[in-house]
Motif scaffolding. Structure first.
Motif, PDB file in Angstrom:
ATOM      1  N   ALA A 110       0.837  -1.210   0.000  1.00  0.00           N
ATOM      2  CA  ALA A 110       0.000   0.000   0.000  1.00  0.00           C
ATOM      3  C   ALA A 110       0.867   1.253   0.000  1.00  0.00           C
ATOM      4  N   SER A 111       1.899   1.273   0.836  1.00  0.00           N
ATOM      5  CA  SER A 111       2.736   2.476   0.898  1.00  0.00           C
ATOM      6  C   SER A 111       3.524   2.656  -0.396  1.00  0.00           C
ATOM      7  N   ARG A 112       4.052   1.579  -0.966  1.00  0.00           N
ATOM      8  CA  ARG A 112       4.806   1.718  -2.219  1.00  0.00           C
ATOM      9  C   ARG A 112       3.895   2.132  -3.372  1.00  0.00           C
ATOM     10  N   ALA A 113       2.702   1.549  -3.452  1.00  0.00           N
ATOM     11  CA  ALA A 113       1.769   1.914  -4.517  1.00  0.00           C
ATOM     12  C   ALA A 113       1.269   3.345  -4.333  1.00  0.00           C
ATOM     13  N   ALA A 114       0.971   3.740  -3.089  1.00  0.00           N
ATOM     14  CA  ALA A 114       0.505   5.108  -2.825  1.00  0.00           C
ATOM     15  C   ALA A 114       1.594   6.118  -3.159  1.00  0.00           C
ATOM     16  N   ALA A 115       2.843   5.816  -2.801  1.00  0.00           N
ATOM     17  CA  ALA A 115       3.950   6.728  -3.113  1.00  0.00           C
ATOM     18  C   ALA A 115       4.128   6.858  -4.627  1.00  0.00           C
ATOM     19  N   MET A 116       4.018   5.744  -5.352  1.00  0.00           N
ATOM     20  CA  MET A 116       4.150   5.812  -6.805  1.00  0.00           C
ATOM     21  C   MET A 116       3.015   6.633  -7.417  1.00  0.00           C
ATOM     22  N   GLU A 146       1.227   8.152   6.950  1.00  0.00           N
ATOM     23  CA  GLU A 146       2.404   8.597   7.703  1.00  0.00           C
ATOM     24  C   GLU A 146       3.687   8.015   7.122  1.00  0.00           C
ATOM     25  N   LYS A 147       3.635   6.760   6.685  1.00  0.00           N
ATOM     26  CA  LYS A 147       4.828   6.111   6.133  1.00  0.00           C
ATOM     27  C   LYS A 147       5.319   6.804   4.864  1.00  0.00           C
ATOM     28  N   ILE A 148       4.407   7.334   4.064  1.00  0.00           N
ATOM     29  CA  ILE A 148       4.836   8.002   2.823  1.00  0.00           C
ATOM     30  C   ILE A 148       5.104   9.489   3.029  1.00  0.00           C
ATOM     31  N   GLY A 149       5.047   9.937   4.275  1.00  0.00           N
ATOM     32  CA  GLY A 149       5.418  11.316   4.574  1.00  0.00           C
ATOM     33  C   GLY A 149       4.304  12.331   4.494  1.00  0.00           C
ATOM     34  N   ALA A 150       3.053  11.868   4.472  1.00  0.00           N
ATOM     35  CA  ALA A 150       1.940  12.821   4.456  1.00  0.00           C
ATOM     36  C   ALA A 150       1.870  13.532   5.802  1.00  0.00           C
ATOM     37  N   GLN A 151       1.526  14.796   5.755  1.00  0.00           N
ATOM     38  CA  GLN A 151       1.436  15.599   6.972  1.00  0.00           C
ATOM     39  C   GLN A 151       0.019  15.534   7.521  1.00  0.00           C
ATOM     40  N   PHE A 152      -0.092  15.180   8.791  1.00  0.00           N
ATOM     41  CA  PHE A 152      -1.388  15.179   9.457  1.00  0.00           C
ATOM     42  C   PHE A 152      -1.853  16.622   9.630  1.00  0.00           C
ATOM     43  N   GLU A 153      -3.077  16.901   9.223  1.00  0.00           N
ATOM     44  CA  GLU A 153      -3.594  18.264   9.347  1.00  0.00           C
ATOM     45  C   GLU A 153      -4.664  18.409  10.412  1.00  0.00           C
ATOM     46  N   ALA A 182      13.235  10.838  -0.619  1.00  0.00           N
ATOM     47  CA  ALA A 182      13.273  10.402   0.779  1.00  0.00           C
ATOM     48  C   ALA A 182      11.953   9.740   1.178  1.00  0.00           C
ATOM     49  N   SER A 183      10.847  10.218   0.616  1.00  0.00           N
ATOM     50  CA  SER A 183       9.540   9.645   0.912  1.00  0.00           C
ATOM     51  C   SER A 183       9.404   8.232   0.359  1.00  0.00           C
ATOM     52  N   LEU A 184      10.201   7.905  -0.612  1.00  0.00           N
ATOM     53  CA  LEU A 184      10.102   6.605  -1.269  1.00  0.00           C
ATOM     54  C   LEU A 184      11.168   5.646  -0.791  1.00  0.00           C
ATOM     55  N   GLY A 185      11.828   5.982   0.272  1.00  0.00           N
ATOM     56  CA  GLY A 185      12.886   5.114   0.762  1.00  0.00           C
ATOM     57  C   GLY A 185      14.070   5.084  -0.173  1.00  0.00           C
ATOM     58  N   GLY A 186      14.354   6.232  -0.813  1.00  0.00           N
ATOM     59  CA  GLY A 186      15.506   6.334  -1.706  1.00  0.00           C
ATOM     60  C   GLY A 186      15.205   6.131  -3.170  1.00  0.00           C
ATOM     61  N   ARG A 187      13.949   5.825  -3.507  1.00  0.00           N
ATOM     62  CA  ARG A 187      13.585   5.660  -4.907  1.00  0.00           C
ATOM     63  C   ARG A 187      12.812   6.882  -5.365  1.00  0.00           C
TER      64      ARG A 187
END
Length: 188
Positions: A110-116, A146-153, A182-187
């Motif tokens: 989910a986090s990798r697909a959401a980041a892509m 949170e894992k992909i770096g989204a900011q809680f508002e 950085a949000s993608l773990g270096g990718r």
């Protein structure tokens, strides 16, 4: 939208041949996905899936929503779905959503697909804001945000309607300036 390849998965639009797998994935995931997404109900069938695929194709053609499947790298197994939906061209923003079938959860898909998909939204669609809106107590969805770096508002009162009742939701945001390699773990 063309096929996008990531680490251990690919994203592509749904095809008619995917209907049986989609139905199986939804039925398998009622206890996890169905709690938070009322469309994943017990009686979900091929007609529901085909109707959804038709809506996805129409929205994709109109540029108003990009709901696609998350598949195995060879495209044969459906893992779930990811979307940039409710695209508002006047505000240059959209919503980011995701779900993964029960047998493939807790593998980082989910986090990798959401980041892509966020990268697609920022670089291809040129959006300047994405929102992730998750039911307040949906820990899994909030964890992906949170894992992909989204900011809680905020916690927005009555922001979602689930199973016919209004509920509070956590609102997160992503903007291009704070989303990158950085949000993608270096990718990137």
């Amino acid at each position: 939208m063309q096929t996008l390849h990531g680490q251990g998965f690919m994203l592509r639009p749904f095809r008619h041949a995917d209907v049986p797998q989609f139905v199986a994935a939804v039925r398998e995931s009622r206890a996890s996905v169905g709690v938070w997404m009322p469309w994943a109900h017990e009686g979900y069938d091929a007609l529901d899936a085909q109707a959804w695929f038709d809506i996805c194709a129409d929205n994709l053609a109109a540029g108003s929503s990009y709901d696609v499947g998350v598949y195995s790298p060879d495209g044969r197994e459906l893992y779930g779905g990811v979307a940039v939906s409710d695209v508002h061209s006047a505000y240059n923003m959209g919503n980011l959503g995701y779900w993964i079938r029960a047998s493939r959860q807790r593998q980082g898909l989910a986090s990798r697909a959401a980041a892509m998909m966020a990268c697609f939204a920022f670089h291809r669609l040129r959006l300047t804001r994405l929102e992730i809106v998750a039911a307040e107590h949906n820990a899994a969805s909030r964890g992906v945000a949170e894992k992909i770096g989204a900011q809680f508002e905020c916690i927005a009162r009555n922001r979602l309607v689930m199973h016919g009742l209004p509920c509070a939701a956590a609102v997160y945001s992503l903007v291009p300036e704070s989303f990158g390699p950085a949000s993608l773990g270096g990718r990137g």
